[in-house]
Motif scaffolding. Structure first.
Motif, PDB file in Angstrom:
ATOM      1  N   ILE A  36     -13.084   8.435   1.924  1.00 10.95           N
ATOM      2  CA  ILE A  36     -11.657   8.433   2.233  1.00 10.95           C
ATOM      3  C   ILE A  36     -10.864   7.895   1.042  1.00 10.95           C
ATOM      4  O   ILE A  36     -11.183   6.846   0.499  1.00 10.95           O
ATOM      5  N   ARG A  37      -9.863   8.651   0.656  1.00 13.86           N
ATOM      6  CA  ARG A  37      -9.026   8.231  -0.468  1.00 13.86           C
ATOM      7  C   ARG A  37      -7.883   7.369   0.035  1.00 13.86           C
ATOM      8  O   ARG A  37      -7.407   7.552   1.143  1.00 13.86           O
ATOM      9  N   PHE A  38      -7.464   6.473  -0.830  1.00 18.32           N
ATOM     10  CA  PHE A  38      -6.410   5.549  -0.396  1.00 18.32           C
ATOM     11  C   PHE A  38      -5.753   4.910  -1.617  1.00 18.32           C
ATOM     12  O   PHE A  38      -6.258   5.019  -2.740  1.00 18.32           O
ATOM     13  N   ARG A  39      -4.630   4.269  -1.368  1.00 18.80           N
ATOM     14  CA  ARG A  39      -3.978   3.460  -2.393  1.00 18.80           C
ATOM     15  C   ARG A  39      -3.891   2.049  -1.854  1.00 18.80           C
ATOM     16  O   ARG A  39      -4.001   1.836  -0.643  1.00 18.80           O
ATOM     17  N   THR A  40      -3.719   1.108  -2.760  1.00 14.73           N
ATOM     18  CA  THR A  40      -3.658  -0.290  -2.302  1.00 14.73           C
ATOM     19  C   THR A  40      -2.283  -0.878  -2.578  1.00 14.73           C
ATOM     20  O   THR A  40      -1.592  -0.458  -3.502  1.00 14.73           O
ATOM     21  N   ASN A  41      -1.921  -1.855  -1.747  1.00 14.26           N
ATOM     22  CA  ASN A  41      -0.623  -2.543  -1.865  1.00 14.26           C
ATOM     23  C   ASN A  41       0.519  -1.555  -2.068  1.00 14.26           C
ATOM     24  O   ASN A  41       1.233  -1.601  -3.060  1.00 14.26           O
ATOM     25  N   VAL A  42       0.648  -0.694  -1.075  1.00 14.76           N
ATOM     26  CA  VAL A  42       1.575   0.418  -1.213  1.00 14.76           C
ATOM     27  C   VAL A  42       3.023  -0.015  -0.950  1.00 14.76           C
ATOM     28  O   VAL A  42       3.473  -0.099   0.189  1.00 14.76           O
ATOM     29  N   ARG A  43       3.710  -0.309  -2.024  1.00 12.79           N
ATOM     30  CA  ARG A  43       5.082  -0.836  -1.923  1.00 12.79           C
ATOM     31  C   ARG A  43       6.067   0.151  -1.337  1.00 12.79           C
ATOM     32  O   ARG A  43       7.120  -0.255  -0.857  1.00 12.79           O
ATOM     33  N   THR A  44       5.764   1.422  -1.472  1.00 13.47           N
ATOM     34  CA  THR A  44       6.732   2.420  -1.028  1.00 13.47           C
ATOM     35  C   THR A  44       6.664   2.654   0.475  1.00 13.47           C
ATOM     36  O   THR A  44       7.437   3.440   1.009  1.00 13.47           O
ATOM     37  N   PRO A  46       6.678   0.912   4.508  1.00 12.83           N
ATOM     38  CA  PRO A  46       7.149  -0.293   5.201  1.00 12.83           C
ATOM     39  C   PRO A  46       6.043  -1.335   5.306  1.00 12.83           C
ATOM     40  O   PRO A  46       4.907  -1.008   5.640  1.00 12.83           O
ATOM     41  N   GLY A  47       6.395  -2.577   5.021  1.00 11.75           N
ATOM     42  CA  GLY A  47       5.440  -3.665   5.177  1.00 11.75           C
ATOM     43  C   GLY A  47       4.383  -3.728   4.091  1.00 11.75           C
ATOM     44  O   GLY A  47       3.487  -4.556   4.138  1.00 11.75           O
ATOM     45  N   ARG A  48       4.506  -2.852   3.105  1.00 11.78           N
ATOM     46  CA  ARG A  48       3.575  -2.829   1.972  1.00 11.78           C
ATOM     47  C   ARG A  48       2.105  -2.998   2.396  1.00 11.78           C
ATOM     48  O   ARG A  48       1.473  -4.042   2.165  1.00 11.78           O
ATOM     49  N   PRO A  49       1.574  -1.976   3.067  1.00  8.62           N
ATOM     50  CA  PRO A  49       0.196  -2.094   3.575  1.00  8.62           C
ATOM     51  C   PRO A  49      -0.817  -2.364   2.456  1.00  8.62           C
ATOM     52  O   PRO A  49      -0.622  -1.927   1.332  1.00  8.62           O
ATOM     53  N   ASP A  50      -1.866  -3.093   2.811  1.00  8.43           N
ATOM     54  CA  ASP A  50      -2.913  -3.404   1.849  1.00  8.43           C
ATOM     55  C   ASP A  50      -3.597  -2.124   1.372  1.00  8.43           C
ATOM     56  O   ASP A  50      -3.959  -1.989   0.209  1.00  8.43           O
ATOM     57  N   ILE A  51      -3.787  -1.220   2.315  1.00  8.71           N
ATOM     58  CA  ILE A  51      -4.464   0.044   2.028  1.00  8.71           C
ATOM     59  C   ILE A  51      -3.732   1.128   2.818  1.00  8.71           C
ATOM     60  O   ILE A  51      -3.424   0.919   3.988  1.00  8.71           O
ATOM     61  N   ALA A  52      -3.483   2.267   2.197  1.00  9.16           N
ATOM     62  CA  ALA A  52      -2.811   3.337   2.939  1.00  9.16           C
ATOM     63  C   ALA A  52      -3.008   4.687   2.282  1.00  9.16           C
ATOM     64  O   ALA A  52      -3.363   4.776   1.100  1.00  9.16           O
ATOM     65  N   ASN A  53      -2.807   5.702   3.079  1.00  7.56           N
ATOM     66  CA  ASN A  53      -2.794   7.069   2.575  1.00  7.56           C
ATOM     67  C   ASN A  53      -1.662   7.794   3.303  1.00  7.56           C
ATOM     68  O   ASN A  53      -1.714   8.006   4.504  1.00  7.56           O
ATOM     69  N   ARG A  54      -0.651   8.106   2.521  1.00 10.08           N
ATOM     70  CA  ARG A  54       0.571   8.700   3.080  1.00 10.08           C
ATOM     71  C   ARG A  54       0.304  10.081   3.680  1.00 10.08           C
ATOM     72  O   ARG A  54       0.812  10.419   4.739  1.00 10.08           O
ATOM     73  N   THR A  55      -0.513  10.853   3.000  1.00  7.66           N
ATOM     74  CA  THR A  55      -0.797  12.204   3.480  1.00  7.66           C
ATOM     75  C   THR A  55      -1.603  12.170   4.766  1.00  7.66           C
ATOM     76  O   THR A  55      -1.313  12.890   5.717  1.00  7.66           O
ATOM     77  N   LYS A  56      -2.599  11.311   4.783  1.00 11.08           N
ATOM     78  CA  LYS A  56      -3.441  11.210   5.972  1.00 11.08           C
ATOM     79  C   LYS A  56      -2.804  10.340   7.052  1.00 11.08           C
ATOM     80  O   LYS A  56      -3.346  10.181   8.144  1.00 11.08           O
TER      81      LYS A  56
END
Ligand SMILES: [Zn+2]
Length: 136
Positions: A36-44, A46-56
């Protein structure tokens, strides 16, 4: 002989090692294993999640049990001194966490909370992540 209050080399190494396997890194490792692909500390987001994937459309928060008050967990202790200070602080943390999740869910995100203590059981944690992230 004077007592050395500084850390020994092995203690320092222990710290480094511990840092290398922080709860967040453990979660990231499991996600990578799952492909699973992801980004970390996603400032863009809400709440700046530690890990997230906008597309998924998922966001993961990795919470320390003490600070974020993992219910029923042995790590969720309350210091005896300055109890009011701590309780106020904890209440604010919980409120902030709820607000973040709410905002993300409103934007259509699946929000997963991973507790620090859960990262000690990688197999179990992986099953939890699979259940949430693969169940569409
Ligand atoms: Zn816990």
């Amino acid at each position: 002989m004077t007592r050395n209050k500084g850390m020994t080399r092995s203690e320092l190494m222990g710290r480094v090692r511990q840092k290398g396997t922080s709860p967040e890194l453990r979660v990231q490792g499991i996600l990578r294993e799952m492909g699973i692909r992801f980004r970390t500390n996603v400032r863009t987001l809400p709440g700046r999640p530690d890990i997230a994937n906008r597309t998924k459309r998922f966001a993961i928060f990795v919470h320390g049990c003490f600070w974020h008050r993992h219910r029923g967990c042995g790590r969720t202790t309350t210091p005896k001194t300055n109890a009011v200070f701590w309780l106020t602080k904890f209440a604010a943390n919980i409120e902030r966490d709820k607000a973040k999740s709410r905002e993300l869910r409103r934007s259509g995100f699946k929000v997963v909370t991973v507790w620090e203590c859960e990262t000690r059981h990688p197999d179990r944690l992986r099953r939890k992540l699979e259940r949430v992230l693969w169940n569409n």
